[in-house]
Design a protein around this motif. Structure first.
Motif, mmCIF file in Angstrom:
data_model
loop_
_atom_site.group_PDB
_atom_site.id
_atom_site.type_symbol
_atom_site.label_atom_id
_atom_site.label_comp_id
_atom_site.label_asym_id
_atom_site.label_seq_id
_atom_site.Cartn_x
_atom_site.Cartn_y
_atom_site.Cartn_z
ATOM 1 N N ARG A 337 -12.769 69.650 24.654
ATOM 2 C CA ARG A 337 -13.150 68.286 24.307
ATOM 3 C C ARG A 337 -11.903 67.453 24.026
ATOM 4 O O ARG A 337 -10.825 67.976 23.706
ATOM 5 C CB ARG A 337 -14.069 68.294 23.087
ATOM 6 N N VAL A 338 -12.040 66.133 24.146
ATOM 7 C CA VAL A 338 -10.925 65.218 23.928
ATOM 8 C C VAL A 338 -10.655 65.116 22.427
ATOM 9 O O VAL A 338 -11.567 64.871 21.639
ATOM 10 C CB VAL A 338 -11.243 63.823 24.505
ATOM 11 N N SER A 341 -5.839 60.426 22.527
ATOM 12 C CA SER A 341 -5.352 59.885 23.795
ATOM 13 C C SER A 341 -3.931 59.383 23.608
ATOM 14 O O SER A 341 -3.484 59.114 22.490
ATOM 15 C CB SER A 341 -6.258 58.756 24.284
ATOM 16 N N HIS A 353 -8.721 57.918 30.204
ATOM 17 C CA HIS A 353 -9.740 58.013 29.168
ATOM 18 C C HIS A 353 -10.253 56.607 28.902
ATOM 19 O O HIS A 353 -9.615 55.801 28.203
ATOM 20 C CB HIS A 353 -9.158 58.641 27.899
ATOM 21 N N ASP A 356 -10.901 54.911 25.075
ATOM 22 C CA ASP A 356 -9.700 54.524 24.337
ATOM 23 C C ASP A 356 -8.924 53.434 25.056
ATOM 24 O O ASP A 356 -8.222 52.632 24.430
ATOM 25 C CB ASP A 356 -8.804 55.752 24.113
ATOM 26 N N THR A 357 -9.014 53.385 26.394
ATOM 27 C CA THR A 357 -8.389 52.299 27.148
ATOM 28 C C THR A 357 -9.024 50.961 26.778
ATOM 29 O O THR A 357 -8.337 49.971 26.530
ATOM 30 C CB THR A 357 -8.522 52.562 28.659
ATOM 31 N N ARG A 378 -4.877 54.598 28.758
ATOM 32 C CA ARG A 378 -4.776 55.796 27.924
ATOM 33 C C ARG A 378 -5.285 56.996 28.708
ATOM 34 O O ARG A 378 -6.303 56.919 29.408
ATOM 35 C CB ARG A 378 -5.605 55.650 26.637
ATOM 36 N N SER A 379 -4.578 58.120 28.566
ATOM 37 C CA SER A 379 -5.055 59.388 29.138
ATOM 38 C C SER A 379 -5.443 60.330 28.004
ATOM 39 O O SER A 379 -4.931 60.221 26.888
ATOM 40 C CB SER A 379 -3.984 60.039 30.017
ATOM 41 N N ALA A 380 -6.337 61.242 28.297
ATOM 42 C CA ALA A 380 -6.916 62.094 27.256
ATOM 43 C C ALA A 380 -6.073 63.343 27.033
ATOM 44 O O ALA A 380 -5.516 63.922 27.967
ATOM 45 C CB ALA A 380 -8.334 62.490 27.645
ATOM 46 N N HIS A 382 -6.750 67.033 25.693
ATOM 47 C CA HIS A 382 -7.895 67.899 25.463
ATOM 48 C C HIS A 382 -7.543 69.024 24.499
ATOM 49 O O HIS A 382 -6.396 69.508 24.478
ATOM 50 C CB HIS A 382 -8.387 68.512 26.776
#
Length: 549
Positions: A337-338, A341, A353, A356-357, A378-380, A382
């Motif tokens: 799960r995330v 970010s 993601h 969050d973006t 934003r990227s996640a 994990h």
């Protein structure tokens, strides 16, 4: 007493309660909340942190509802909600490591800093942190265990009178909770007032400089390398003196709190006593069984000796194949799960993601026209998923003492454990004498495993079939477990009187055919039976030779 010290001085860094299931760990923790000093006439908060909580839920995040109205506001997480009270985590050993680290930092500093989506803020979070765990379900990583200031091991009472009184009080509470509460109200009030007075006195309690040598000596005697132990003992001793109503710490105060501070910090690599399996055969060189080569001259396989590990030259082959192997090798590719970010760029291959973006864009465009730019991307990150489960089955019979085989075997095992990933778990079965035993239950603690492996004695006969039967029980109870067997295959202890030991071993191996396995052949010398290779064939396992490692 540990709970009282924590109530007086949350700066000790929290309390870890370890013990059997049903030993009232959570009941004691919840009881402390009712005794914490009240502020403004309000009861101290008791916040229960669920295992599935995200980092945003624990630390805090942007208040999205306020952002949509054009307001920059941070939504407080569980740590701020616990300010002035107690934050409790049941089964803390199952909580993700990154959350444990954040919680312990906040508990020690009394402040939580939130940096989310371009906004930054700090809030007071002066709470008492309590974590409880059952060691049977896995251990806490040593570096995180050290971050807990105090630790207590608890067990359910074995005295029938105490157990009967527990049941009696519980039933009395269920029958008349109001009457039960009134019965203990005066005593609870006295304890609450004592804690409040100690809390006010604590900042002025003095520890004489001469006693610092005593603190350092106790830590050194327990072979504790972390200086955090000395600092915690300093604070805990002052808290204990405050509980006693004194403004100066005595030598007895330090001795009283030292076990709570050092219990979980003692170096686990100190060799523990290892039970020696009893042998039904008298000492001396036994007659070799039919088909078995004679032992080397001047070697007594019944004699017991502990060999030190020697360094290995090459790693074990990677397990690949059936069931657990194929899934285990791809565990890292399956995202969990995330948990948070991070900023990213349009050129990045990382998946975007979206929530969050959007939140980042809302935070930047407060009160104006909504516009999404590359700065908002934003990227996640994990959460790592569970690691591999590897069961080591080790032949510690007398023949392993020849030509330094046991030292090489131990060195190979320790090399594997030191290279394992963070969430990998290992267990160890040792067989010698007349049976097999689980020397090390499933653990993530490499230091604990090192202590057990280094202390394994060598001597006695080779009950291979017993070890395979025990291994089948363990891997069947642990999904996706893998198996590594170190043996020369020279089984000479049957499962039942009159049966053939080698036939019993092959029959026991049949129950492990669907398990991903590796057999490491430890046989040496000019006369070799090649039984480890036969065992690998029956198991459908990979095969390697200890000499090549």
């Amino acid at each position: 007493m540990a709970l009282s010290l924590l109530a007086v001085a949350p700066s000790v860094g929290g309390l870890l309660i370890r013990g059997d299931r049903g030993a009232a760990k959570s009941t004691a923790a919840r009881g402390l909340a009712a005794l914490l000093p009240q502020e403004g006439g309000h009861s101290a908060p008791f916040v229960n942190l669920p295992l599935g909580a995200t980092e945003d839920r624990v630390v805090g995040t942007l208040d999205l509802d306020a952002a949509l109205r054009g307001e920059a506001r941070l939504k407080h997480g569980l740590m701020v909600q616990a300010h002035g009270g107690l934050l409790y985590i049941d089964e803390v050993n199952l909580l993700p490591d990154h959350l444990v680290d954040v919680l312990l930092d906040a508990a020690a500093l009394g402040v939580v800093r939130v940096e989310r989506d371009g906004l930054s803020a700090a809030a007071r979070a002066d709470f008492a942190l309590i974590g409880s765990m059952n060691p049977e379900e896995g251990s806490l990583r040593p570096q995180f265990m050290d971050r807990f200031g105090l630790c207590v091991d608890v067990q359910a009472p074995t005295d029938p009178r105490q157990r009967a009184e527990i049941v009696r009080r519980r039933m009395r509470f269920e029958t008349d909770s109001q009457g039960f509460t009134e019965q203990w109200q005066a005593e609870e009030l006295r304890l609450r007032e004592r804690l409040q007075a100690a809390r006010l006195l604590f900042p002025s309690v003095h520890l004489p400089d001469a006693l610092l040598s005593q603190i350092a000596g106790l830590s050194a005697a327990a072979q504790v390398r972390s200086l955090r132990a000395d600092l915690v003992m300093h604070r805990a001793a002052r808290a204990f003196a405050a509980l006693e109503g004194r403004s100066e710490v005595s030598k007895a105060d330090i001795e009283r709190v030292a076990p709570l501070v050092l219990l979980h910090r003692r170096d686990p690599r100190l060799p523990p006593p290892f039970p020696s399996p009893t042998s039904q055969h008298p000492p001396g060189n036994p007659e070799p069984e039919a088909g078995q080569p004679p032992p080397p001259p001047d070697f007594n396989p019944q004699a017991e000796e502990i060999f030190a590990p020697t360094s290995n030259a090459a790693p074990l082959p990677v397990l690949v194949g059936k069931g657990a192997a194929s899934s285990g090798s791809s565990l890292g590719e399956q995202p969990g799960r995330v948990i948070r970010s991070v900023p990213t760029s349009p050129q990045s291959n990382a998946p975007l993601h979206l929530p969050d973006t959007l939140k980042a864009a809302l935070g930047r465009n407060l009160g104006g026209e909504f516009k999404l730019t590359s700065d908002d991307l934003r990227s996640a990150i994990h959460e790592p998923v569970g690691g591999r489960r590897v069961l080591f089955v080790v032949d510690a019979s007398g023949s392993m003492g020849v030509a330094g085989r046991m030292g090489a075997l131990k060195g190979t095992l320790l090399g594997v454990l030191n290279d394992k990933a963070r969430r990998d778990r290992a267990a160890l079965i040792v067989f010698r004498g007349t049976g097999a035993a689980l020397a090390l239950p499933w653990t993530t603690d490499a230091a604990e495993a090192e202590a057990v492996i280094a202390a394994v004695p060598t001597g006695g006969r080779t009950p291979l079939a017993h070890a395979l039967e025990l291994a089948a029980e363990l891997v069947n109870a642990e999904s996706s477990a893998e198996l590594v067997i170190f043996t020369d295959g020279r089984a000479n202890v049957p499962l039942t009187a009159g049966s053939d030991a080698w036939t019993d071993a092959l029959h026991a191996a049949q129950a492990l055919k669907n398990v991903s396995a590796l057999v490491v052949d430890t046989e040496t010398g000019r006369i070799r039976l090649g039984r480890a290779a036969q065992l690998a064939e029956v198991l459908g396992a990979r095969y390697s030779v200890l000499e090549t490692l």
